[in-house]
Design a protein around this motif. Sequence first.
Motif, PDB file in Angstrom:
ATOM      1  N   GLN A 376       0.834  -1.198   0.000  1.00 42.57           N
ATOM      2  CA  GLN A 376       0.000   0.000   0.000  1.00 42.57           C
ATOM      3  C   GLN A 376       0.874   1.256   0.000  1.00 42.57           C
ATOM      4  O   GLN A 376       0.602   2.223  -0.723  1.00 42.57           O
ATOM      5  N   SER A 377       1.941   1.228   0.789  1.00 35.28           N
ATOM      6  CA  SER A 377       2.841   2.379   0.876  1.00 35.28           C
ATOM      7  C   SER A 377       3.581   2.617  -0.428  1.00 35.28           C
ATOM      8  O   SER A 377       3.704   3.749  -0.894  1.00 35.28           O
ATOM      9  N   VAL A 378       4.092   1.545  -1.029  1.00 36.75           N
ATOM     10  CA  VAL A 378       4.939   1.668  -2.216  1.00 36.75           C
ATOM     11  C   VAL A 378       4.121   1.937  -3.473  1.00 36.75           C
ATOM     12  O   VAL A 378       4.521   2.733  -4.329  1.00 36.75           O
ATOM     13  N   MET A 379       2.956   1.293  -3.588  1.00 32.51           N
ATOM     14  CA  MET A 379       2.200   1.347  -4.832  1.00 32.51           C
ATOM     15  C   MET A 379       1.073   2.387  -4.825  1.00 32.51           C
ATOM     16  O   MET A 379       0.727   2.926  -5.876  1.00 32.51           O
ATOM     17  N   CYS A 380       0.501   2.683  -3.661  1.00 28.39           N
ATOM     18  CA  CYS A 380      -0.640   3.610  -3.608  1.00 28.39           C
ATOM     19  C   CYS A 380      -0.254   4.953  -3.007  1.00 28.39           C
ATOM     20  O   CYS A 380      -0.583   6.002  -3.558  1.00 28.39           O
ATOM     21  N   ASP A 381       0.434   4.923  -1.874  1.00 27.67           N
ATOM     22  CA  ASP A 381       0.882   6.169  -1.250  1.00 27.67           C
ATOM     23  C   ASP A 381       2.294   6.471  -1.718  1.00 27.67           C
ATOM     24  O   ASP A 381       3.186   6.761  -0.924  1.00 27.67           O
ATOM     25  N   ALA A 382       2.511   6.362  -3.017  1.00 23.84           N
ATOM     26  CA  ALA A 382       3.859   6.385  -3.574  1.00 23.84           C
ATOM     27  C   ALA A 382       4.594   7.683  -3.291  1.00 23.84           C
ATOM     28  O   ALA A 382       5.782   7.675  -2.957  1.00 23.84           O
ATOM     29  N   ASP A 383       3.916   8.829  -3.412  1.00 26.23           N
ATOM     30  CA  ASP A 383       4.601  10.100  -3.189  1.00 26.23           C
ATOM     31  C   ASP A 383       5.025  10.237  -1.730  1.00 26.23           C
ATOM     32  O   ASP A 383       6.134  10.675  -1.422  1.00 26.23           O
ATOM     33  N   LYS A 384       4.116   9.836  -0.815  1.00 29.74           N
ATOM     34  CA  LYS A 384       4.452   9.868   0.609  1.00 29.74           C
ATOM     35  C   LYS A 384       5.620   8.929   0.904  1.00 29.74           C
ATOM     36  O   LYS A 384       6.541   9.255   1.643  1.00 29.74           O
ATOM     37  N   PHE A 385       5.584   7.730   0.275  1.00 24.49           N
ATOM     38  CA  PHE A 385       6.656   6.753   0.483  1.00 24.49           C
ATOM     39  C   PHE A 385       7.979   7.322  -0.019  1.00 24.49           C
ATOM     40  O   PHE A 385       9.008   7.226   0.649  1.00 24.49           O
ATOM     41  N   GLU A 386       7.971   7.927  -1.178  1.00 25.65           N
ATOM     42  CA  GLU A 386       9.219   8.437  -1.776  1.00 25.65           C
ATOM     43  C   GLU A 386       9.830   9.535  -0.910  1.00 25.65           C
ATOM     44  O   GLU A 386      11.035   9.568  -0.700  1.00 25.65           O
ATOM     45  N   ASN A 387       9.002  10.412  -0.382  1.00 27.67           N
ATOM     46  CA  ASN A 387       9.514  11.481   0.460  1.00 27.67           C
ATOM     47  C   ASN A 387      10.105  10.946   1.747  1.00 27.67           C
ATOM     48  O   ASN A 387      11.168  11.387   2.203  1.00 27.67           O
ATOM     49  N   SER A 388       9.431   9.956   2.363  1.00 26.19           N
ATOM     50  CA  SER A 388       9.944   9.372   3.607  1.00 26.19           C
ATOM     51  C   SER A 388      11.205   8.566   3.349  1.00 26.19           C
ATOM     52  O   SER A 388      12.096   8.498   4.191  1.00 26.19           O
ATOM     53  N   HIS A 389      11.293   7.952   2.162  1.00 25.51           N
ATOM     54  CA  HIS A 389      12.448   7.117   1.827  1.00 25.51           C
ATOM     55  C   HIS A 389      13.681   7.989   1.581  1.00 25.51           C
ATOM     56  O   HIS A 389      14.811   7.546   1.801  1.00 25.51           O
ATOM     57  N   LYS A 390      13.463   9.223   1.143  1.00 25.38           N
ATOM     58  CA  LYS A 390      14.590  10.130   0.895  1.00 25.38           C
ATOM     59  C   LYS A 390      15.130  10.725   2.183  1.00 25.38           C
ATOM     60  O   LYS A 390      16.285  11.118   2.261  1.00 25.38           O
ATOM     61  N   SER A 391      14.278  10.807   3.185  1.00 25.02           N
ATOM     62  CA  SER A 391      14.666  11.479   4.423  1.00 25.02           C
ATOM     63  C   SER A 391      15.539  10.608   5.290  1.00 25.02           C
ATOM     64  O   SER A 391      15.608   9.422   5.134  1.00 25.02           O
TER      65      SER A 391
END
Length: 391
Positions: A376-391
Motif C-alpha cells: 500500500q505504501s509503495v504502490m498507492c501512497d507512492a509520493d508519501k513513500f518516496e519522500n519518507s524514503h529520501k529522508s
Amino acid sequence: MQNNQLTTTIFCSAKTQYENLGDLIINKTLLSLMRNYGSLLIDDYEVPEWFCQELEIKDNERASKHYGKLTRKLIFIFTLKRLFQPNNRIYLLLTPGHTYHSEKSYSVTGVIKNLISFLVLRLIGVRICRFGASIGPFATISRISERWQAKFMYFYSVRDNISKEYAHKIGIDKVQIFPDLAWIMEKPSHQDTNFNIDGEYVLFSFRKSSHELDDPINYQSSLYTTLDEIVKLVCTDWQKKLVISYQVSRDYEVCKNIMDRYKGFYEIIFIEEQIDRRSVFSLYSHASMIFSNRLHVLMFAMICGSIPVAVVDASKHDKITGIFSDAGLMRLVIDIRNGVDQLKVLSNIAINTKTIKEQIATCIKQRKNTAEYILQSVMCDADKFENSHKS
C-alpha cells in the motif's frame, strides 16, 4: 482535453526457472498481488506457453501478443510516452527469489550494461522495485553492481534479516524487509487428489546441495548420515511411511538415490512425476512432517499446515536459516554439520507440534499484514513513500 486521471503501469517478466515449482508459485503470487495496484504488462517473449498458462497471465497482459520482438524495449517506449502523459506512473518489478553470483557468472561488460539501464530508467522516472528476494554471496564485481543497482531502485528489499545484514555489509544502506511471497500465497480452488496415501506419513524432498557453489559429494555425505538417523526414528519408532517427492525437475536424481538407499529396509513411496501447484497441497497437507533443504518445499509445508523440518548446512544455507530465524522457528532446523543428536531434536518437535503449528499460523498472518501494508505504501501512497524514503 487532457486526461488528469492517475494510471499505473507495472512491468514485470515471466522469465525464471521454469522447472522450479517454487519459482512458479512465488511469481504467480506476485502477479496476483500487483493486479490490485495497476495494469500489468508482462514480458512473456519466448516463455513456454504452458508456463504462461500456469501463471494465469491474461491475454491483455502478455506483451508478446501485442508487441512481439519489441517486448524487451517496451519499458523505454512507454517511459518516453510518459513524458507527454505525466499522470502515468511506471513500475518495473525485478524477479523474486534468491540472487547470488560467482566470479564466473558475471562479466564487466554485462555489469556496465545493466547499471546503465538501471540509471537511465531511474532518470526517466521508472520506479524499480524488488519484493520477496534474498541476496548473497556475491563475488567482488557483483557486490559493486548490487550496491549501485540499489541506489537506482525505488524500493529495495530482502526477505530476511541475514540478507539485510549482508546488504549493509556490502554498502547498501537503505534496505527493507519484505516477506517471502510464499507466506502470502493462497491455496488453489482445485486440488489434485491423485496422491491419496493411506496411513500416516512424513515426506522427504531434497536438492543435491545448499547451492551450486557447494561440493555435492561432501555435502551429501553429511546429509545422508543425518537422514539415516531421521529415517530410523520415523519409520521404525514412529511407524510412519516415508514418501519421497520433488518440486524441481533436477532434484529427481538425488530423491531417487535417497529412495534407493532405504527401499530395502523401510516402507517407501517414491512419486516418480514432478508435483505441480495443484497436487502439492493435497500431498503436503496430509504429511505429519516434511523434511527438506529446499526453501519453498518448507514454506509450502507451512501453508499446508504440516510441520517443516529444514535439514541443512546451517552456516551456508542462509535463505532458509534467515527466514526460519526471523520467524522464531530455528528449533525446526537440523544442522547436518554439527553432530548433535537429531533424535532429540525430532522428539522435541513431535512433543510440541500443536504449539509449533499455532506459531506458524501467527507468522503467516503477520507476514500477510506486513506485505499488505508495504505494498500500500509503495504502490498507492507512492509520493508519501518516496519522500519518507529520501529522508
